[in-house]
Design a protein around this motif. Structure first.
Motif, PDB file in Angstrom:
ATOM      1  N   ARG A   1       4.012  36.468 -36.563  1.00  0.00           N
ATOM      2  CA  ARG A   1       3.344  37.710 -36.150  1.00  0.00           C
ATOM      3  C   ARG A   1       4.343  38.673 -35.492  1.00  0.00           C
ATOM      4  O   ARG A   1       4.327  39.869 -35.750  1.00  0.00           O
ATOM      5  CB  ARG A   1       2.189  37.384 -35.196  1.00  0.00           C
ATOM      6  CG  ARG A   1       1.444  38.587 -34.714  1.00  0.00           C
ATOM      7  CD  ARG A   1       0.346  38.193 -33.746  1.00  0.00           C
ATOM      8  NE  ARG A   1      -0.153  39.377 -33.091  1.00  0.00           N
ATOM      9  CZ  ARG A   1      -1.423  39.690 -33.023  1.00  0.00           C
ATOM     10  NH1 ARG A   1      -2.330  38.918 -33.556  1.00  0.00           N
ATOM     11  NH2 ARG A   1      -1.797  40.784 -32.391  1.00  0.00           N
TER      12      ARG A   1
ATOM     13  N   ARG B   1       6.513  40.296 -38.158  1.00  0.00           N
ATOM     14  CA  ARG B   1       5.799  41.369 -38.861  1.00  0.00           C
ATOM     15  C   ARG B   1       5.662  42.599 -37.970  1.00  0.00           C
ATOM     16  O   ARG B   1       5.798  43.737 -38.422  1.00  0.00           O
ATOM     17  CB  ARG B   1       4.431  40.866 -39.331  1.00  0.00           C
ATOM     18  CG  ARG B   1       4.528  39.863 -40.473  1.00  0.00           C
ATOM     19  CD  ARG B   1       3.171  39.530 -41.070  1.00  0.00           C
ATOM     20  NE  ARG B   1       2.356  38.730 -40.183  1.00  0.00           N
ATOM     21  CZ  ARG B   1       2.285  37.398 -40.196  1.00  0.00           C
ATOM     22  NH1 ARG B   1       2.994  36.708 -41.075  1.00  0.00           N
ATOM     23  NH2 ARG B   1       1.503  36.760 -39.362  1.00  0.00           N
ATOM     24  N   TYR B   2       5.433  42.370 -36.665  1.00  0.00           N
ATOM     25  CA  TYR B   2       5.309  43.490 -35.726  1.00  0.00           C
ATOM     26  C   TYR B   2       6.637  44.232 -35.579  1.00  0.00           C
ATOM     27  O   TYR B   2       6.676  45.464 -35.582  1.00  0.00           O
ATOM     28  CB  TYR B   2       4.810  42.984 -34.370  1.00  0.00           C
ATOM     29  CG  TYR B   2       4.602  44.096 -33.371  1.00  0.00           C
ATOM     30  CD1 TYR B   2       3.632  45.077 -33.586  1.00  0.00           C
ATOM     31  CD2 TYR B   2       5.381  44.186 -32.223  1.00  0.00           C
ATOM     32  CE1 TYR B   2       3.438  46.102 -32.677  1.00  0.00           C
ATOM     33  CE2 TYR B   2       5.196  45.210 -31.310  1.00  0.00           C
ATOM     34  CZ  TYR B   2       4.214  46.160 -31.544  1.00  0.00           C
ATOM     35  OH  TYR B   2       4.034  47.185 -30.643  1.00  0.00           O
ATOM     36  N   TYR B   3       7.726  43.503 -35.450  1.00  0.00           N
ATOM     37  CA  TYR B   3       9.045  44.137 -35.357  1.00  0.00           C
ATOM     38  C   TYR B   3       9.327  44.983 -36.592  1.00  0.00           C
ATOM     39  O   TYR B   3       9.914  46.056 -36.500  1.00  0.00           O
ATOM     40  CB  TYR B   3      10.140  43.092 -35.173  1.00  0.00           C
ATOM     41  CG  TYR B   3      10.290  42.551 -33.760  1.00  0.00           C
ATOM     42  CD1 TYR B   3       9.375  42.856 -32.751  1.00  0.00           C
ATOM     43  CD2 TYR B   3      11.356  41.736 -33.431  1.00  0.00           C
ATOM     44  CE1 TYR B   3       9.524  42.355 -31.475  1.00  0.00           C
ATOM     45  CE2 TYR B   3      11.517  41.234 -32.145  1.00  0.00           C
ATOM     46  CZ  TYR B   3      10.600  41.548 -31.172  1.00  0.00           C
ATOM     47  OH  TYR B   3      10.758  41.064 -29.902  1.00  0.00           O
ATOM     48  N   GLU B   4       8.899  44.502 -37.732  1.00  0.00           N
ATOM     49  CA  GLU B   4       9.053  45.264 -38.969  1.00  0.00           C
ATOM     50  C   GLU B   4       8.183  46.535 -38.908  1.00  0.00           C
ATOM     51  O   GLU B   4       8.643  47.625 -39.245  1.00  0.00           O
ATOM     52  CB  GLU B   4       8.642  44.389 -40.152  1.00  0.00           C
ATOM     53  CG  GLU B   4       8.762  45.046 -41.497  1.00  0.00           C
ATOM     54  CD  GLU B   4       8.241  44.158 -42.616  1.00  0.00           C
ATOM     55  OE1 GLU B   4       7.793  44.735 -43.626  1.00  0.00           O
ATOM     56  OE2 GLU B   4       8.271  42.924 -42.497  1.00  0.00           O
ATOM     57  N   GLU B   5       6.957  46.374 -38.437  1.00  0.00           N
ATOM     58  CA  GLU B   5       6.011  47.493 -38.365  1.00  0.00           C
ATOM     59  C   GLU B   5       6.512  48.621 -37.461  1.00  0.00           C
ATOM     60  O   GLU B   5       6.366  49.800 -37.785  1.00  0.00           O
ATOM     61  CB  GLU B   5       4.667  46.968 -37.842  1.00  0.00           C
ATOM     62  CG  GLU B   5       3.555  47.980 -37.778  1.00  0.00           C
ATOM     63  CD  GLU B   5       2.282  47.373 -37.207  1.00  0.00           C
ATOM     64  OE1 GLU B   5       1.638  48.041 -36.375  1.00  0.00           O
ATOM     65  OE2 GLU B   5       1.937  46.230 -37.571  1.00  0.00           O
ATOM     66  N   ILE B   6       7.123  48.275 -36.332  1.00  0.00           N
ATOM     67  CA  ILE B   6       7.567  49.309 -35.388  1.00  0.00           C
ATOM     68  C   ILE B   6       9.005  49.753 -35.630  1.00  0.00           C
ATOM     69  O   ILE B   6       9.545  50.563 -34.885  1.00  0.00           O
ATOM     70  CB  ILE B   6       7.380  48.874 -33.914  1.00  0.00           C
ATOM     71  CG1 ILE B   6       8.249  47.657 -33.567  1.00  0.00           C
ATOM     72  CG2 ILE B   6       5.912  48.617 -33.612  1.00  0.00           C
ATOM     73  CD1 ILE B   6       8.248  47.290 -32.086  1.00  0.00           C
ATOM     74  N   GLY B   7       9.637  49.212 -36.667  1.00  0.00           N
ATOM     75  CA  GLY B   7      10.959  49.681 -37.051  1.00  0.00           C
ATOM     76  C   GLY B   7      12.131  48.972 -36.408  1.00  0.00           C
ATOM     77  O   GLY B   7      13.273  49.406 -36.570  1.00  0.00           O
TER      78      GLY B   7
ATOM     79  N   PRO C   1      12.241  46.348 -43.442  1.00  0.00           N
ATOM     80  CA  PRO C   1      11.388  45.518 -44.302  1.00  0.00           C
ATOM     81  C   PRO C   1      12.226  44.702 -45.279  1.00  0.00           C
ATOM     82  O   PRO C   1      13.139  45.226 -45.908  1.00  0.00           O
ATOM     83  CB  PRO C   1      10.538  46.539 -45.064  1.00  0.00           C
ATOM     84  CG  PRO C   1      10.624  47.804 -44.274  1.00  0.00           C
ATOM     85  CD  PRO C   1      11.957  47.773 -43.588  1.00  0.00           C
TER      86      PRO C   1
ATOM     87  N   ARG D   1       7.582  37.750 -48.164  1.00  0.00           N
ATOM     88  CA  ARG D   1       8.774  38.364 -47.583  1.00  0.00           C
ATOM     89  C   ARG D   1       9.970  37.426 -47.754  1.00  0.00           C
ATOM     90  O   ARG D   1       9.874  36.242 -47.454  1.00  0.00           O
ATOM     91  CB  ARG D   1       8.555  38.628 -46.091  1.00  0.00           C
ATOM     92  CG  ARG D   1       7.603  39.730 -45.769  1.00  0.00           C
ATOM     93  CD  ARG D   1       7.316  39.735 -44.259  1.00  0.00           C
ATOM     94  NE  ARG D   1       6.656  40.939 -43.821  1.00  0.00           N
ATOM     95  CZ  ARG D   1       5.333  41.115 -43.832  1.00  0.00           C
ATOM     96  NH1 ARG D   1       4.542  40.152 -44.272  1.00  0.00           N
ATOM     97  NH2 ARG D   1       4.811  42.242 -43.392  1.00  0.00           N
TER      98      ARG D   1
ATOM     99  N   GLN E   1      14.027  49.620 -28.989  1.00  0.00           N
ATOM    100  CA  GLN E   1      14.068  50.609 -30.066  1.00  0.00           C
ATOM    101  C   GLN E   1      15.185  51.618 -29.815  1.00  0.00           C
ATOM    102  O   GLN E   1      15.932  51.974 -30.725  1.00  0.00           O
ATOM    103  CB  GLN E   1      12.714  51.315 -30.200  1.00  0.00           C
ATOM    104  CG  GLN E   1      11.662  50.429 -30.834  1.00  0.00           C
ATOM    105  CD  GLN E   1      10.295  51.059 -30.835  1.00  0.00           C
ATOM    106  OE1 GLN E   1       9.803  51.539 -29.824  1.00  0.00           O
ATOM    107  NE2 GLN E   1       9.647  51.042 -31.994  1.00  0.00           N
TER     108      GLN E   1
END
Length: 147
Positions: A19, A22-28, A32, A41, A69
């Motif tokens: 999870r 996936r979250y790290y991917e979602e927030i950049g 991906p 993936r 970030q």
């Protein structure tokens, strides 16, 4: 051929949950990964290395996600400049690149210095409290057993 890793393997290698990945991917924070035709993936060693740097910045420097970030964007900019610098052989052409690089490196230092200052302030506060506790123990005559 570059080795590819499934999300379970990456999570285990980095000590994170699927999870979180996936979250790290979602927030950049993480680019991906490629996906198989079935949508699985497939991460590369670069993804794993980046995650380990993120974890290090989070754990060692105590960075929040927002700070991570900011730190990552500066790190990426720095890496881009470093790659360009390495491709130049003429010293006259290198100087402008170094001049561009200097404020980026300085910005990274500022971020780390800010974090260090907060840590020093916190340590000093706890140290003062510790001294008060020790003084209270000594006043009450119980200082010899406690060390």
């Amino acid at each position: 051929m570059t080795a590819k890793f499934k999300i379970d393997d990456v999570a285990k290698e980095c000590g994170l949950t699927k999870r979180t990945l996936r979250y790290y991917e979602e927030i950049g924070l993480l680019s991906p990964p490629e996906r198989t035709d079935g949508g699985i993936r497939m991460y590369t060693q670069d993804h794993i290395d980046r995650l380990k740097r993120l974890i290090n910045a989070r754990d060692v420097l105590g960075f929040s996600l927002q700070e991570l970030q900011r730190y990552v964007s500066i790190t990426e900019e720095l890496e881009s400049h470093r790659q360009g610098y390495r491709q130049i052989s003429d010293d006259k052409e290198k100087l402008p690149k170094l001049i561009q690089l200097e404020p980026i490196v300085k910005n990274q230092l500022v971020i780390i210095e800010e974090k260090l200052q907060k840590m020093i302030e916190m340590r000093d506060e706890i140290q003062q409290f510790h001294h008060r506790v020790q003084a209270a123990i000594a006043r009450m005559g119980g200082g010899n057993e406690q060390k």
